[in-house]
Design an enzyme around this catalytic site. Structure first.
Site, mmCIF file in Angstrom:
data_model
loop_
_atom_site.group_PDB
_atom_site.id
_atom_site.type_symbol
_atom_site.label_atom_id
_atom_site.label_comp_id
_atom_site.label_asym_id
_atom_site.label_seq_id
_atom_site.Cartn_x
_atom_site.Cartn_y
_atom_site.Cartn_z
ATOM 1 N N ARG A 114 7.324 1.681 -0.050
ATOM 2 C CA ARG A 114 6.335 0.790 0.556
ATOM 3 C C ARG A 114 5.969 -0.338 -0.400
ATOM 4 O O ARG A 114 5.876 -0.134 -1.599
ATOM 5 C CB ARG A 114 5.075 1.597 0.931
ATOM 6 C CG ARG A 114 5.041 1.994 2.391
ATOM 7 C CD ARG A 114 3.966 2.997 2.710
ATOM 8 N NE ARG A 114 2.613 2.587 2.352
ATOM 9 C CZ ARG A 114 1.514 3.298 2.652
ATOM 10 N NH1 ARG A 114 1.639 4.432 3.325
ATOM 11 N NH2 ARG A 114 0.325 2.886 2.300
ATOM 12 N N ARG A 163 -12.613 4.145 7.402
ATOM 13 C CA ARG A 163 -12.496 3.958 5.961
ATOM 14 C C ARG A 163 -13.715 3.244 5.387
ATOM 15 O O ARG A 163 -13.755 2.996 4.186
ATOM 16 C CB ARG A 163 -11.290 3.064 5.712
ATOM 17 C CG ARG A 163 -10.125 3.722 5.024
ATOM 18 C CD ARG A 163 -9.074 2.629 4.967
ATOM 19 N NE ARG A 163 -8.081 2.850 3.994
ATOM 20 C CZ ARG A 163 -6.919 3.428 4.222
ATOM 21 N NH1 ARG A 163 -6.640 3.913 5.401
ATOM 22 N NH2 ARG A 163 -6.035 3.509 3.269
ATOM 23 N N ARG A 222 6.800 7.819 -4.072
ATOM 24 C CA ARG A 222 6.968 8.075 -2.628
ATOM 25 C C ARG A 222 8.149 7.290 -2.064
ATOM 26 O O ARG A 222 8.394 6.149 -2.411
ATOM 27 C CB ARG A 222 5.700 7.681 -1.875
ATOM 28 C CG ARG A 222 5.898 7.678 -0.355
ATOM 29 C CD ARG A 222 4.624 7.651 0.423
ATOM 30 N NE ARG A 222 3.803 6.505 0.128
ATOM 31 C CZ ARG A 222 2.547 6.365 0.547
ATOM 32 N NH1 ARG A 222 1.987 7.320 1.271
ATOM 33 N NH2 ARG A 222 1.854 5.301 0.231
ATOM 34 N N LYS A 227 -2.344 12.754 3.245
ATOM 35 C CA LYS A 227 -2.829 12.689 4.633
ATOM 36 C C LYS A 227 -1.656 12.624 5.607
ATOM 37 O O LYS A 227 -1.574 13.390 6.560
ATOM 38 C CB LYS A 227 -3.739 11.455 4.845
ATOM 39 C CG LYS A 227 -4.964 11.439 3.935
ATOM 40 C CD LYS A 227 -5.876 10.243 4.210
ATOM 41 C CE LYS A 227 -5.237 8.897 3.909
ATOM 42 N NZ LYS A 227 -4.923 8.643 2.500
ATOM 43 N N ARG A 268 -5.979 0.159 -4.870
ATOM 44 C CA ARG A 268 -6.252 0.976 -3.678
ATOM 45 C C ARG A 268 -7.177 2.150 -4.025
ATOM 46 O O ARG A 268 -8.053 2.506 -3.248
ATOM 47 C CB ARG A 268 -4.939 1.486 -3.079
ATOM 48 C CG ARG A 268 -4.185 0.381 -2.327
ATOM 49 C CD ARG A 268 -2.726 0.725 -2.115
ATOM 50 N NE ARG A 268 -2.494 1.901 -1.312
ATOM 51 C CZ ARG A 268 -1.369 2.597 -1.317
ATOM 52 N NH1 ARG A 268 -0.357 2.221 -2.103
ATOM 53 N NH2 ARG A 268 -1.230 3.644 -0.542
HETATM 54 P P1 AP5 Z 1 1.313 10.876 1.733
HETATM 55 O O1 AP5 Z 1 1.192 12.033 2.653
HETATM 56 O O2 AP5 Z 1 2.179 9.759 2.120
HETATM 57 O O3 AP5 Z 1 -0.167 10.357 1.316
HETATM 58 P P2 AP5 Z 1 -1.284 9.599 2.157
HETATM 59 O O4 AP5 Z 1 -2.567 10.289 1.891
HETATM 60 O O5 AP5 Z 1 -0.861 9.438 3.570
HETATM 61 O O6 AP5 Z 1 -1.303 8.221 1.364
HETATM 62 P P3 AP5 Z 1 -1.237 6.701 1.896
HETATM 63 O O7 AP5 Z 1 -0.789 5.874 0.733
HETATM 64 O O8 AP5 Z 1 -0.480 6.604 3.147
HETATM 65 O O9 AP5 Z 1 -2.743 6.435 2.122
HETATM 66 P P4 AP5 Z 1 -3.396 5.082 2.283
HETATM 67 O O10 AP5 Z 1 -4.691 5.524 2.847
HETATM 68 O O11 AP5 Z 1 -3.481 4.262 1.066
HETATM 69 O O12 AP5 Z 1 -2.407 4.246 3.216
HETATM 70 P P5 AP5 Z 1 -2.510 3.781 4.717
HETATM 71 O O13 AP5 Z 1 -1.146 3.652 5.222
HETATM 72 O O14 AP5 Z 1 -3.488 4.585 5.441
HETATM 73 O O15 AP5 Z 1 1.776 11.465 0.311
HETATM 74 C C1 AP5 Z 1 1.926 10.639 -0.825
HETATM 75 C C2 AP5 Z 1 3.095 11.134 -1.687
HETATM 76 O O16 AP5 Z 1 2.795 12.422 -2.220
HETATM 77 C C3 AP5 Z 1 4.415 11.293 -0.914
HETATM 78 O O17 AP5 Z 1 5.483 10.940 -1.752
HETATM 79 C C4 AP5 Z 1 4.465 12.796 -0.583
HETATM 80 O O18 AP5 Z 1 5.790 13.252 -0.454
HETATM 81 C C5 AP5 Z 1 3.759 13.399 -1.792
HETATM 82 N N1 AP5 Z 1 3.015 14.601 -1.469
HETATM 83 C C6 AP5 Z 1 2.258 14.824 -0.354
HETATM 84 N N2 AP5 Z 1 1.678 16.053 -0.394
HETATM 85 C C7 AP5 Z 1 2.071 16.612 -1.564
HETATM 86 C C8 AP5 Z 1 1.796 17.874 -2.190
HETATM 87 N N3 AP5 Z 1 0.983 18.781 -1.626
HETATM 88 N N4 AP5 Z 1 2.350 18.116 -3.410
HETATM 89 C C9 AP5 Z 1 3.157 17.181 -4.010
HETATM 90 N N5 AP5 Z 1 3.449 15.986 -3.463
HETATM 91 C C10 AP5 Z 1 2.913 15.693 -2.252
HETATM 92 O O19 AP5 Z 1 -3.154 2.312 4.544
HETATM 93 C C11 AP5 Z 1 -2.425 1.273 3.948
HETATM 94 C C12 AP5 Z 1 -3.264 -0.006 3.935
HETATM 95 O O20 AP5 Z 1 -3.557 -0.396 5.283
HETATM 96 C C13 AP5 Z 1 -4.630 0.093 3.262
HETATM 97 O O21 AP5 Z 1 -4.533 -0.111 1.863
HETATM 98 C C14 AP5 Z 1 -5.391 -1.030 3.973
HETATM 99 O O22 AP5 Z 1 -5.028 -2.288 3.455
HETATM 100 C C15 AP5 Z 1 -4.855 -0.951 5.400
HETATM 101 N N6 AP5 Z 1 -5.670 -0.071 6.243
HETATM 102 C C16 AP5 Z 1 -5.253 1.048 6.882
HETATM 103 N N7 AP5 Z 1 -6.265 1.633 7.545
HETATM 104 C C17 AP5 Z 1 -7.356 0.851 7.332
HETATM 105 C C18 AP5 Z 1 -8.716 0.942 7.736
HETATM 106 N N8 AP5 Z 1 -9.153 1.948 8.505
HETATM 107 N N9 AP5 Z 1 -9.555 -0.042 7.327
HETATM 108 C C19 AP5 Z 1 -9.136 -1.067 6.574
HETATM 109 N N10 AP5 Z 1 -7.864 -1.201 6.134
HETATM 110 C C20 AP5 Z 1 -6.982 -0.237 6.514
HETATM 111 MG MG MG Z 2 -0.367 7.767 4.802
#
Ligand code: AP5
Ligand code: MG
Ligand code: ZN
Length: 214
Positions: A160, A88, A127, A13, A171
């Protein structure tokens, strides 16, 4: 254009968001990034959020909804926005719909990026993120030119806190139980597209551009 990126942790994402906002000129709103900034600054919000994030649990709806809707009232969102990681839960989605409707707006597109669980684990534990500009890399899939150093700004790369194998497992479970129901929610609304997140980064982006239009 009001957009939502949906998908499990590690689906790509954030990686796609960086490209989408450049091409379509909308602000990137990641609730995860907002929490991480608050943790870095040691705010009360950051302290609360950190407890949940480190365990791989969702931060309670009441907290998240306030932060997200507050961000959406900012001036830069008036012609569109890209939400990443929000909503979410069904409650978050329903509140968002009501909030937008009151402003005469709606969600235009939901991009649902899906990737198999075994790939997610490898992506997240490998990552690396830039401390200065937030650019995202992967030790083998998308490595920086110099190990540990950001290509775009020369900043230091870090891992992270929630990218450990144990937390990633939780997660993914939390995604399946609490966030996946949103796919059906947006199927009913009729504005969701499903994308193969295991595709190459550039191919996936090309698919997204096809859906959103040039
Ligand atoms: P990346 O693009 O970083 O993936 P992502 O989908 O953004 O994954 P996140 O871990 O950021 O998602 P998340 O939803 O768990 O975290 P968030 O910060 O939102 O890519 C991942 C890896 O793959 C990278 O190394 C990249 O280089 C590689 N990659 C990407 N595309 C690729 C491809 N096509 N091919 C190969 N490799 C590739 O949330 C964190 C925490 O915050 C949650 O756990 C929760 O506690 C809290 N939180 C956030 N939002 C909410 C909400 N709305 N409600 C409640 N809690 C929340
Ligand atoms: Mg992300
Ligand atoms: Zn950087």
């Amino acid at each position: 254009m009001n957009l939502i990126l949906l998908g499990p942790p590690g689906a790509g994402k954030g990686t796609q968001a960086a490209r989408i906002i450049e091409k379509f000129d909308v602000p990137h709103i990641s609730t995860g990034d907002i929490f991480r900034e608050n943790i870095k600054e040691g705010t009360p919000l950051g302290q609360k959020a950190q407890e949940y994030m480190n365990k791989g649990e969702l931060v309670p709806d009441s907290l998240v909804i306030e932060i997200a809707t507050d961000r959406l009232t900012k001036d830069d969102c008036k012609d569109g926005f890209l939400l990443d990681g929000f909503p979410r839960t069904v409650e978050q989605a329903e509140t968002l719909d009501k909030f937008l409707a009151e402003a005469g707006k709606k969600v235009d597109h939901v991009l649902d990026i899906d990737v198999a669980p075994e790939i997610l684990m490898e992506r997240l534990t490998g990552r690396r993120v830039c401390k200065s500009c937030g650019a995202t890399y992967h030790v083998t899939n998308i490595p920086p030119k110099v190990e540990g150093v950001c290509d775009s700004c020369g900043g230091q790369l870090y891992q992270r806190d929630d990218d450990t194998a144990e937390t990633v497992g939780n997660r993914i479970d939390v995604y399946n139980s609490q966030t996946k129901p949103l796919i059906e929610y947006y199927e009913k609304a009729g504005n969701i597209s499903h994308l193969d997140g295991s595709a190459r980064l550039e191919d996936l982006f090309a698919e997204i551009v096809k859906i959103l239009g040039e």
